[in-house]
Design a protein around this motif. Sequence first.
Motif, short mmCIF file in Angstrom:
data_model
loop_
_atom_site.label_atom_id
_atom_site.label_comp_id
_atom_site.label_asym_id
_atom_site.label_seq_id
_atom_site.Cartn_x
_atom_site.Cartn_y
_atom_site.Cartn_z
N THR A 1 -4.73 4.48 -0.77
CA THR A 1 -5.89 4.55 -1.65
C THR A 1 -6.79 3.37 -1.36
OG1 THR A 1 -4.63 5.63 -3.41
CG2 THR A 1 -6.66 4.53 -4.05
N THR A 2 -8.09 3.65 -1.16
CA THR A 2 -9.07 2.60 -0.96
C THR A 2 -10.05 2.66 -2.12
OG1 THR A 2 -8.87 2.83 1.43
CG2 THR A 2 -10.81 1.65 0.61
N LEU B 1 -0.34 -3.41 -2.23
CA LEU B 1 -1.65 -3.88 -1.81
C LEU B 1 -1.54 -4.32 -0.35
CD1 LEU B 1 -4.57 -4.70 -2.55
CD2 LEU B 1 -3.63 -6.93 -3.20
N ILE B 2 -2.37 -3.73 0.53
CA ILE B 2 -2.27 -4.08 1.96
C ILE B 2 -3.54 -4.70 2.52
CG2 ILE B 2 -0.49 -2.35 2.44
CD1 ILE B 2 -2.77 -0.68 3.82
N ALA B 3 -4.66 -4.64 1.77
CA ALA B 3 -5.90 -5.21 2.32
C ALA B 3 -6.89 -5.55 1.22
CB ALA B 3 -6.55 -4.23 3.28
N HIS B 4 -7.63 -6.63 1.45
CA HIS B 4 -8.80 -7.01 0.65
C HIS B 4 -9.99 -6.97 1.61
CE1 HIS B 4 -6.96 -8.71 -3.03
NE2 HIS B 4 -5.93 -8.96 -2.23
N PHE B 5 -11.11 -6.38 1.19
CA PHE B 5 -12.28 -6.27 2.05
C PHE B 5 -13.38 -7.21 1.57
CE2 PHE B 5 -10.13 -2.12 2.26
CZ PHE B 5 -9.82 -2.12 3.60
N ASP B 6 -14.28 -7.60 2.47
CA ASP B 6 -15.37 -8.53 2.15
C ASP B 6 -16.28 -8.00 1.05
OD1 ASP B 6 -14.43 -10.34 4.01
OD2 ASP B 6 -15.82 -9.71 5.58
N ASP B 7 -16.38 -6.67 0.92
CA ASP B 7 -17.26 -6.09 -0.10
C ASP B 7 -16.61 -6.03 -1.48
OD1 ASP B 7 -15.40 -4.04 0.20
OD2 ASP B 7 -16.85 -2.55 0.88
N GLY B 8 -15.38 -6.58 -1.61
CA GLY B 8 -14.67 -6.56 -2.88
C GLY B 8 -13.69 -5.41 -3.00
N GLY B 9 -13.64 -4.55 -2.00
CA GLY B 9 -12.73 -3.41 -2.02
C GLY B 9 -11.30 -3.82 -1.74
N VAL B 10 -10.39 -2.92 -2.10
CA VAL B 10 -8.96 -3.14 -1.86
C VAL B 10 -8.34 -1.84 -1.35
CG1 VAL B 10 -8.64 -4.99 -3.56
CG2 VAL B 10 -8.42 -2.61 -4.28
N ARG B 11 -7.19 -1.98 -0.68
CA ARG B 11 -6.46 -0.81 -0.20
C ARG B 11 -4.99 -0.97 -0.54
NH1 ARG B 11 -7.86 0.74 5.54
NH2 ARG B 11 -9.44 1.93 4.44
N PHE B 12 -4.41 0.12 -1.03
CA PHE B 12 -3.00 0.20 -1.35
C PHE B 12 -2.37 1.28 -0.48
CE2 PHE B 12 -5.29 -1.10 -5.12
CZ PHE B 12 -4.53 -2.15 -5.62
N GLN C 1 -13.45 5.81 -4.79
CA GLN C 1 -12.02 5.91 -4.51
C GLN C 1 -11.79 7.00 -3.47
OE1 GLN C 1 -9.50 7.60 -7.58
NE2 GLN C 1 -7.70 6.57 -6.76
N VAL C 2 -11.03 6.65 -2.43
CA VAL C 2 -10.64 7.62 -1.41
C VAL C 2 -9.12 7.55 -1.27
CG1 VAL C 2 -10.79 8.27 1.03
CG2 VAL C 2 -12.82 7.41 -0.15
N ILE C 3 -8.46 8.71 -1.37
CA ILE C 3 -7.02 8.80 -1.13
C ILE C 3 -6.83 9.60 0.16
CG2 ILE C 3 -4.79 9.61 -1.97
CD1 ILE C 3 -5.88 9.31 -4.82
N GLU C 4 -6.02 9.04 1.06
CA GLU C 4 -5.75 9.67 2.35
C GLU C 4 -4.24 9.78 2.56
OE1 GLU C 4 -8.87 7.86 5.36
OE2 GLU C 4 -8.06 6.33 4.01
N VAL C 5 -3.84 10.76 3.36
CA VAL C 5 -2.43 10.89 3.73
C VAL C 5 -2.31 10.95 5.25
CG1 VAL C 5 -1.74 12.03 1.58
CG2 VAL C 5 -2.42 13.41 3.54
N SER C 6 -1.16 10.48 5.73
CA SER C 6 -0.84 10.54 7.16
C SER C 6 0.56 11.09 7.31
CB SER C 6 -0.93 9.16 7.79
OG SER C 6 -0.50 9.22 9.15
#
Length: 76
Positions: free
Chosen positions: A38-39, A11-22, A50-55
């Motif tokens: 994943t957001t 888990l790397i982020a919590h957003f004000d709208d209740g979302g999270v990012r891993f 759900q959005v999954i991204e790669v870098s």
Amino acid sequence: TQAGGVKEKQLIAHFDDGGVRFQGTIIGQEGGAYLDRTTLTPLPSGEVHQVIEVSRDQGASWRVVYDARYRRSGPP
């Protein structure tokens, strides 16, 4: 058949709208590594986006590889 790999993300982020990012590092079949994140965002409708991204450049740029919305199967 070939089984899918295990994705380990932190888990790397919590957003004000209740979302999270891993986010985590994935080792490819050919040995190269890339970032995978994943957001998850709750929507006013009760759905979850759900959005999954790669870098492949250590996070300088991201490419969406999966974009989905989830909803309850029965009445809320």
